[in-house]
Structure formats: C-alpha cells, structure tokens
Design a protein around this motif. Structure first.
Motif, PDB file in Angstrom:
ATOM      1  N   GLY A 175       8.719 -18.635  -0.520  1.00  0.00           N
ATOM      2  CA  GLY A 175       7.818 -17.495  -0.425  1.00  0.00           C
ATOM      3  C   GLY A 175       7.010 -17.524   0.852  1.00  0.00           C
ATOM      4  N   ILE A 176       5.962 -16.734   0.866  1.00  0.00           N
ATOM      5  CA  ILE A 176       5.129 -16.527   2.047  1.00  0.00           C
ATOM      6  C   ILE A 176       3.678 -16.860   1.696  1.00  0.00           C
ATOM      7  N   VAL A 177       2.960 -17.423   2.656  1.00  0.00           N
ATOM      8  CA  VAL A 177       1.503 -17.458   2.596  1.00  0.00           C
ATOM      9  C   VAL A 177       1.008 -16.673   3.802  1.00  0.00           C
ATOM     10  N   SER A 178       0.278 -15.607   3.562  1.00  0.00           N
ATOM     11  CA  SER A 178      -0.274 -14.799   4.648  1.00  0.00           C
ATOM     12  C   SER A 178      -1.795 -14.864   4.600  1.00  0.00           C
ATOM     13  N   ILE A 179      -2.410 -14.701   5.754  1.00  0.00           N
ATOM     14  CA  ILE A 179      -3.871 -14.742   5.813  1.00  0.00           C
ATOM     15  C   ILE A 179      -4.470 -13.462   5.246  1.00  0.00           C
ATOM     16  N   PHE A 180      -3.893 -12.321   5.635  1.00  0.00           N
ATOM     17  CA  PHE A 180      -4.459 -11.028   5.234  1.00  0.00           C
ATOM     18  C   PHE A 180      -3.341 -10.052   4.915  1.00  0.00           C
ATOM     19  N   THR A 181      -3.543  -9.252   3.904  1.00  0.00           N
ATOM     20  CA  THR A 181      -2.619  -8.166   3.620  1.00  0.00           C
ATOM     21  C   THR A 181      -3.400  -6.892   3.338  1.00  0.00           C
ATOM     22  N   TYR A 182      -2.845  -5.781   3.792  1.00  0.00           N
ATOM     23  CA  TYR A 182      -3.452  -4.490   3.480  1.00  0.00           C
ATOM     24  C   TYR A 182      -3.228  -4.118   2.024  1.00  0.00           C
ATOM     25  N   GLY A 183      -2.169  -4.644   1.420  1.00  0.00           N
ATOM     26  CA  GLY A 183      -1.841  -4.287   0.044  1.00  0.00           C
ATOM     27  C   GLY A 183      -1.194  -2.930  -0.079  1.00  0.00           C
ATOM     28  N   MET A 184      -0.578  -2.451   1.005  1.00  0.00           N
ATOM     29  CA  MET A 184       0.072  -1.140   0.977  1.00  0.00           C
ATOM     30  C   MET A 184       1.284  -1.156   0.051  1.00  0.00           C
ATOM     31  N   GLN A 185       1.483  -0.064  -0.654  1.00  0.00           N
ATOM     32  CA  GLN A 185       2.575   0.000  -1.610  1.00  0.00           C
ATOM     33  C   GLN A 185       3.930  -0.192  -0.939  1.00  0.00           C
ATOM     34  N   LYS A 186       4.090   0.340   0.260  1.00  0.00           N
ATOM     35  CA  LYS A 186       5.368   0.185   0.964  1.00  0.00           C
ATOM     36  C   LYS A 186       5.680  -1.282   1.194  1.00  0.00           C
ATOM     37  N   GLY A 187       4.657  -2.050   1.591  1.00  0.00           N
ATOM     38  CA  GLY A 187       4.853  -3.476   1.795  1.00  0.00           C
ATOM     39  C   GLY A 187       5.177  -4.195   0.499  1.00  0.00           C
ATOM     40  N   LEU A 188       4.463  -3.847  -0.564  1.00  0.00           N
ATOM     41  CA  LEU A 188       4.715  -4.474  -1.863  1.00  0.00           C
ATOM     42  C   LEU A 188       6.136  -4.181  -2.341  1.00  0.00           C
TER      43      LEU A 188
END
Length: 211
Positions: free
Chosen positions: A145-158
């Motif tokens: 998986g991934i560990v990211s610092i920040f995400t916008y939480g946009m539906q397209k990304g999800l």
C-alpha cells in the motif's frame, strides 16, 4: 495524528488556504488550497513530527513491509528518512526510465516478491502514485500500500485507488487541515464548508461565491 500533522503543515505554511483568492491548478481548476510538502524538509521540528508519523504508520498499517519506495521526486526524501528510522532499505521510482546507463525506472535494489510500501507526499486524483504502484508490480514487487502525508480526499482519487486495488493511509487530509485552520483563525468557520465543497466536486466552482 491527523490534527497534529495538519497543525505542523500549517505552522510552516506548507499548506496555503485562500478561499477568497483561489489558486489555479495546471488543469485550470480553481482551488482554495495549495500544498507544498517540500517545505517540511527545511523545518526540523515539523519534519520530525511528519517522518516519525510516517514510520509509525508503516509499522502499524504494514507490519510485513520489507522496503520503502519513494515517489519521484517529492517522496524520495521522506522515504529515506522514514527508512532510516525503521532501519529498512529504500529506493525510489522515477517518473520515466532513464535514457542512458542502465535505463532504470526503479532505483535501489528490489527483488521480485519483496513487500513494498510506497511513500508519497500528496495525493489528489491518484494518477501519479498509481503509476508508481504499477511499475513496482511489473517487476514482481508485492505492493502492500501507500503512506501519504496529505490527501485531498477527492472522490476521483478514492475511486482510482480502489480500482487499482491499492490501500492508502494518509497522515492528514483536507478535512483535518480545514478544521485546524479554523481553530487558529487562519480561515473563518464558514470557510470550512467551502473547502469541503471544493473537495467533493473540484469542477464545481460554486464554493467560490458560497460565503
């Protein structure tokens, strides 16, 4: 952790919030937020908060991890520091293969079957980090998986991450940043709803006039 990291990013202005003077992304989308996580590296106190949070997240969410792989270029330093904390090997994935030498796309020693966690600084629509995951899978790595610092939480990304069968755990997100920013008076309480409206549908610019 979400609130702690959000406050750290706000303290060093790695996150800018301008709901009344939107930024314009390369795509033309108007945005009330701009995130520059490269600034973390030049701020030792906040850097320690973020890198230790990455390391703790890897241990908690991906206990079987054997290698950290940073995204090029923003994730490389974070992967290196977290790998040092965890005493793990690391490498990184280029945006494209070199056109000289060994023409590597993946830098660092990586064996087929090794369990990898990708370290990313920022996720918006998810396209670039999924390309990294695909490159690792192509050489036989098992991407946990991934560990990211920040995400916008946009539906397209999800949706993209779900379609690619990729787990992402972010240290913080737009919701936490907006809440923390309102608490310290950086933005008005009513601006929080505007930020979340942008997150829910970036192409809908009605949040700009929703005051």
């Amino acid at each position: 952790m979400e609130k702690t990291v959000a406050k750290a990013l706000l303290e060093i202005q790695a996150v800018f919030l301008r709901p009344d003077e939107p930024f314009t992304w390369a795509s033309g989308i108007k945005s009330p937020i701009y995130c520059d996580n490269r600034l973390i590296l030049t701020s030792p106190q906040q850097r320690n908060v973020v890198e230790n949070a990455i390391a703790e997240t890897v241990k908690r969410e991906y206990p079987e991890a054997e290698v950290l792989m940073g995204t090029s270029t923003a994730g490389i330093a974070h992967a290196a520091i977290a790998a040092s904390i965890l005493d793990m090997p690391m490498g990184y994935v280029r945006g494209s293969a070199k056109d000289h030498g060994r023409q590597n796309k993946i830098e660092g020693r990586l064996k087929a079957g090794q369990k990898v966690v990708v370290i990313e600084d920022l996720i918006s629509t998810g396209g670039s980090v999924i390309d990294v995951v695909d490159a690792l899978r192509e050489v036989g790595a098992e991407v946990l998986g991934i560990v990211s610092i920040f995400t916008y939480g946009m539906q397209k990304g999800l949706d993209r991450l779900a379609a690619a069968n990729v787990k992402n755990v972010s240290l913080t997100n737009l919701d936490a940043v907006a809440e923390a920013a309102a608490e310290i008076g950086y933005i008005k309480d009513e601006d929080v709803a505007r930020l979340l409206k942008f997150r829910d549908n970036p192409s809908d610019e009605s949040w700009i006039t929703a005051k």
